[in-house]
Design an enzyme around this catalytic site. Structure first.
Site, PDB file in Angstrom:
ATOM      1  CE  LYS A 268      -4.073  -1.865   2.464  1.00 29.79           C
ATOM      2  NZ  LYS A 268      -4.922  -1.600   1.816  1.00 29.79           N
ATOM      3  NE  ARG A 342     -10.855 -10.044  -2.083  1.00 31.37           N
ATOM      4  CZ  ARG A 342     -10.988  -9.034  -2.952  1.00 31.37           C
ATOM      5  NH1 ARG A 342     -11.563  -9.450  -3.944  1.00 31.37           N
ATOM      6  NH2 ARG A 342     -11.157  -7.636  -2.738  1.00 31.37           N
TER       7      ARG A 342
HETATM    8  N1  BES Z   1      -8.269  -3.618   4.534  1.00 32.90           N
HETATM    9  C1  BES Z   1      -8.399  -3.354   3.294  1.00 32.90           C
HETATM   10  C2  BES Z   1      -9.835  -2.565   2.843  1.00 32.90           C
HETATM   11  C3  BES Z   1      -9.945  -1.313   3.367  1.00 32.90           C
HETATM   12  C4  BES Z   1      -9.623  -0.029   2.791  1.00 32.90           C
HETATM   13  C5  BES Z   1     -10.342  -1.168   4.690  1.00 32.90           C
HETATM   14  C6  BES Z   1      -9.716   1.263   3.391  1.00 32.90           C
HETATM   15  C7  BES Z   1     -10.502   0.001   5.393  1.00 32.90           C
HETATM   16  C8  BES Z   1     -10.079   1.140   4.881  1.00 32.90           C
HETATM   17  C9  BES Z   1      -8.418  -4.470   2.069  1.00 32.90           C
HETATM   18  O1  BES Z   1      -7.480  -5.304   2.745  1.00 32.90           O
HETATM   19  C10 BES Z   1      -7.819  -4.218   0.836  1.00 32.90           C
HETATM   20  O2  BES Z   1      -6.596  -3.695   0.818  1.00 32.90           O
HETATM   21  N2  BES Z   1      -8.563  -3.911  -0.219  1.00 32.90           N
HETATM   22  C11 BES Z   1      -8.329  -3.854  -1.529  1.00 32.90           C
HETATM   23  C12 BES Z   1      -8.737  -4.666  -2.511  1.00 32.90           C
HETATM   24  C13 BES Z   1      -8.173  -4.357  -3.842  1.00 32.90           C
HETATM   25  C14 BES Z   1      -6.741  -4.786  -3.899  1.00 32.90           C
HETATM   26  C15 BES Z   1      -8.980  -5.486  -4.943  1.00 32.90           C
HETATM   27  C16 BES Z   1      -8.961  -2.306  -1.753  1.00 32.90           C
HETATM   28  O3  BES Z   1     -10.051  -2.017  -1.351  1.00 32.90           O
HETATM   29  O4  BES Z   1      -8.173  -1.384  -2.297  1.00 32.90           O
HETATM   30 MN    MN Z   2      -5.444  -5.534   2.097  1.00 33.99          MN
END
Ligand code: BES
Ligand code: MN
Ligand code: ZN
Length: 492
Positions: A268, A342
């Protein structure tokens, strides 16, 4: 903060709070107060802007003719107040007392269709609002000025007290969730989270913790793949609260417990990454819920399962392109290591069915940023294969104030489901640019086998930037009140 209940009477000293329904309609205790003050209370109300509108406040310092340091009036509006409105009222009252730097106060509750009920919910709302997390502040002076004692004066105080005791157990569950969500990720990681879960044994909860060796034997390749880059051992925490009949199949709650989500090799960006300490908000809510159910000895059989992992980049971390085999036997091509929640839930959901044959499953997860795009911080996203279960959750959301909004989900083989088909494995862990929250839910659905199931995407709800009536900024505890209400309404 200590909350006690006493007989309805006018306290002779200290700050005291009264409710007022519209400007002209004074509740009986305010009328009595006005008399004692030789009409000065009425006059103060008349010359002020106070109209008795809902949650409007008016404070009178050292009122003439009375020994009370301070009188606080709070508007009740003109309609009768629902449970959540009474809780909000309690939260507002708490905040006003706190702002006026009073360490104790008496709240006179002589309003509501059932004042004992109103008193319990006002007290509960104040308690929810009073939450603070200060264990890492070495100078706690600031907090020592907080409200220390609330006395709720009401006719039928014993009944109000016993009603509040039940709500107090629920607040303890909410607070456990808030604590877990707020803990920094160097302190709260899978093993220490599991240790917190073990503490629920004191309440009669059966707890089993599975380590990596046990999970490997079960074939949980998806969950283990996420934790592969972490120095911390992944854990699966299993809680059972058996308060129902032995013949009753359990209702199961499954939580995403990523104690820190760096994204892994699909790292990230740095800005805001610290927020990912609360990527275990789903697991926190399930732990809080089980604590609440056990605390109030709920007549239900409930199972709570937490997939606890840390998602880190490392020389041995999972790569984009890897293929893993889940406990179900289905294979997954990992195309983005940041779509990890997931993967954790896939194995937890499968384990849940094999082990417990639940009557239904509800998972909670801070799963996608896309749910914030769709719903902001107003609603949790609800995805389900079952209309009845969806409606029960929507109604529990309205009753508890923790609202959910139903989002689209295809059947297996349907349009949205096809979006996660992989070229070389059974499925891939991302669905592309569009409908990101739905494709995440579609992924989970491939691990539920048609059992009535709901997925709550709470990425927008677990953490609040702004304080509201009963939720101070920070970890919200979202999900505990919603699911406690769901259990009360449908299983008890
Ligand atoms: N934990 C994150 C989602 C999240 C984002 C929670 C903002 C709280 C606040 C999750 O694991 C994630 O990184 N999701 C990605 C999925 C994508 C790579 C398909 C996302 O939402 O960008
Ligand atoms: Mn994630
Ligand atoms: Zn995550």
């Amino acid at each position: 903060m200590n909350i006690t209940f006493s007989k309805l009477s006018l306290p002779k000293s200290g700050p005291v709070v009264f409710g007022i329904r519209g400007k002209s309609r004074l509740c009986p205790s305010v009328t009595a107060l006005d008399k004692a003050s030789g009409g000065s209370v009425r006059r103060a109300i008349d010359v002020s802007h106070f109209k008795g509108e809902k949650n409007q406040m008016l404070d009178i310092i050292a009122p003439h003719g009375l020994k009370n340091d301070m009188i606080l009036f709070v508007g009740l509006g003109n309609q009768s107040l629902s449970e959540t409105e009474l809780q909000d009222l309690g939260g507002f009252i708490y905040a006003s007392i706190d702002k006026l730097k009073q360490q104790r106060a008496t709240i006179v509750v002589d309003f509501g269709s059932d004042p004992t009920q109103a008193a319990a919910h006002v007290a509960y709302g104040a308690k929810l609002r009073s939450y603070t997390f200060s264990k890492y502040k070495t100078n706690r002076k600031k907090d020592s000025s907080k409200v220390k004692k609330l006395i709720i004066a009401v006719n039928g105080e014993a009944k109000a007290r016993s009603e509040f005791n039940k709500l107090g157990k629920l607040a303890e569950g909410v607070f456990l969730c808030r604590d877990l969500v707020t803990e920094p990720p160097n302190i709260l990681y899978p093993a220490t989270f599991a240790a917190e879960v073990r503490k629920l044994k004191r309440l009669g909860v059966k707890v089993d913790i599975l380590g990596e060796a046990a999970m490997r034997r079960l074939g949980m390749g998806a969950l283990l793949g996420v934790g592969q880059g972490s120095r911390k051992q992944s854990q699966l925490a299993v809680m059972q609260w058996n308060g129902g009949l032995a013949s009753q199949k359990p209702v199961a709650f499954i939580g995403k417990g990523v104690t820190f989500d760096t994204g892994g090799i699909s790292l990230k960006p740095g800005a805001g990454m610290a927020d990912m300490k609360w990527d275990m908000g789903g697991a926190g809510a399930v732990a809080g819920l089980i604590k609440a159910l056990a605390g109030r000895k709920a007549k239900v059989n409930a199972v709570g399962i937490l997939g606890l992992v840390e998602n880190m980049p490392d020389g041995d971390a999972q790569r984009p392109g890897d293929v893993v085999t889940t406990m179900s036997g289905q294979t997954v091509e990992i195309l983005n290591t940041d779509a990890e929640g997931r993967l954790v839930l896939a194995d937890a959901l499968w384990y849940c069915q094999k082990k417990f044959k639940p009557c239904l499953m509800i998972d909670l997860a801070t799963l996608t940023g896309a749910i914030l795009v769709a719903l902001a911080k107003e609603y949790g996203g609800l995805f389900s294969n079952n209309d009845e279960l969806s409606n029960q959750l929507i109604s529990a959301g309205k009753g508890s104030g923790e609202k959910v909004w139903r989002m689209p989900l295809s059947e297996i083989g349907g349009h949205y489901d096809k979006m996660i088909d992989s070229k070389i494995a059974d499925m891939k862990n991302i669905g592309g640019r569009y409908a990101g929250s739905t494709t995440a839910a579609q992924f989970l659905q491939r691990f539920v086998n048609g059992v009535p199931w709901a997925h709550l995407d709470i990425a927008g709800m677990a953490w609040a930037e702004k304080t509201t009536a009963t939720v101070p900024e920070g970890g919200t505890g979202y999900g505990v009140r919603l699911l406690d209400r769901f259990v009360q309404d449908n299983f008890e």
